[in-house]
Design a protein around this motif. Sequence first.
Motif, short mmCIF file in Angstrom:
data_model
loop_
_atom_site.label_atom_id
_atom_site.label_comp_id
_atom_site.label_asym_id
_atom_site.label_seq_id
_atom_site.Cartn_x
_atom_site.Cartn_y
_atom_site.Cartn_z
N SER A 9 0.83 -1.21 0.00
CA SER A 9 0.00 0.00 0.00
C SER A 9 0.86 1.26 0.00
O SER A 9 2.03 1.24 0.39
CB SER A 9 -0.92 0.01 1.23
N ILE A 10 0.24 2.35 -0.43
CA ILE A 10 0.94 3.63 -0.44
C ILE A 10 1.28 4.07 0.98
O ILE A 10 2.36 4.63 1.23
CB ILE A 10 0.07 4.70 -1.13
N ARG A 11 0.41 3.78 1.94
CA ARG A 11 0.68 4.14 3.33
C ARG A 11 1.93 3.45 3.86
O ARG A 11 2.74 4.06 4.57
CB ARG A 11 -0.52 3.76 4.21
N VAL A 12 2.09 2.19 3.50
CA VAL A 12 3.29 1.45 3.95
C VAL A 12 4.53 2.04 3.29
O VAL A 12 5.58 2.18 3.94
CB VAL A 12 3.15 -0.04 3.63
N GLN A 14 4.90 5.12 2.31
CA GLN A 14 5.15 6.40 2.98
C GLN A 14 5.93 6.19 4.27
O GLN A 14 6.90 6.91 4.55
CB GLN A 14 3.81 7.10 3.30
N GLY A 15 5.50 5.19 5.04
CA GLY A 15 6.20 4.89 6.29
C GLY A 15 7.63 4.45 6.06
O GLY A 15 8.54 4.83 6.81
N LYS A 24 8.80 13.03 5.50
CA LYS A 24 7.42 12.64 5.30
C LYS A 24 6.96 13.14 3.94
O LYS A 24 6.83 14.35 3.72
CB LYS A 24 6.54 13.23 6.41
N SER A 26 4.25 13.16 0.57
CA SER A 26 2.80 13.13 0.38
C SER A 26 2.34 11.83 -0.27
O SER A 26 3.10 11.14 -0.95
CB SER A 26 2.36 14.32 -0.48
N TYR A 27 1.06 11.55 -0.07
CA TYR A 27 0.46 10.34 -0.65
C TYR A 27 0.59 10.36 -2.17
O TYR A 27 0.97 9.36 -2.79
CB TYR A 27 -1.02 10.27 -0.25
N TRP A 31 2.44 7.71 -4.62
CA TRP A 31 1.66 6.99 -5.62
C TRP A 31 2.30 7.13 -7.01
O TRP A 31 2.45 6.15 -7.74
CB TRP A 31 0.23 7.54 -5.66
#
Length: 327
Positions: A9-12, A14-15, A24, A26-27, A31
């Motif tokens: 996932s994109i969240r993972v 990002q982390g 940090k 951006s999403y 992506w």
Amino acid sequence: MVKADLTISIRVLQGGVENHFGYKVSYRKVWLAKQRVIARIYGDWEESYNELLRWLFAMQMCLPGTWVQLVTQPWPGSTDTIMFHRVFWTFLLCVEVFKHCKPLISIDGTHLYGKYGGTLLMVIAQEGNANILPIAFAVVEGETKEAWSFFLSYLREHVTPQPGLLVISDRHKSIDGALNAKGSLWKPPHAFQDFCTRHIAANFVTHFKNKDLKKVRINAAYSKSKREFAHYFGRLRGENMAITNWLEEMQRSQWAQYADEGRRFGHMTTNISECINAMMKGSRNFPITGLVRSTYFRLGELFSRKGSEALAQLQLRDIHLCHTKVV
């Protein structure tokens, strides 16, 4: 990270970037970066559409009986440039194996995750040993009535011409419109349509906001006798007449097991579609040609493995028969 797990996932991601670089991001940036990584590993997104025609031709040459329908449309504002619109494909082995499956199919659409989006339509069948497999595919612009009509017309003509077939789906208006269109061969007595109990339950909660009565409705749907059904249906009517009126908007045979004349074979949901959707999750990140190729190689591996298993069973049977004759 993407090469190790295409479904990451994109969240993972990002982390991972934040942990590694202390920054940090951006999403949207992550992506976009993921799409560039996929293109680097699996091929350019734009070039994949040009490669598609060559790959479809190669499949038909290498596996005779493969049937393909590619639809293009003019590029906006151009008279000599075309662009991809829709594609349908199936393999001869899928057509042949369906002749030995239960006379029912589960149909569903699922979103593609790539740069240009789209929807993957699939039809899933199950044979007598409870093994499931996809038997036809299409990539379309979305779940519209026109897209489903495109898919279902070629499916009926080239893959599932058998009379009396049952189609299990959710209550998506575009599916219902395509199946029941004027002149459709998906209407009784040629074919029958039933609804997924899980989707009806979700719609029920949306309409009536009552999870306890949702369980009663599910029990009514799964009832195997008219008497058992009448008990649960009566409870719903006693609680709220609007509930039974809402249910009666559908034909009872489309959602109640006792009234389906055995066509469902116990299949009350589109779970077999959900299983294949989950299996295809990684492929749904591919550029278009990579997606089509993945179905070719996955099914090739499946039929090869099942063929070896069947051959082994035949050899064991021959050895047993030979031993019996000797004794």
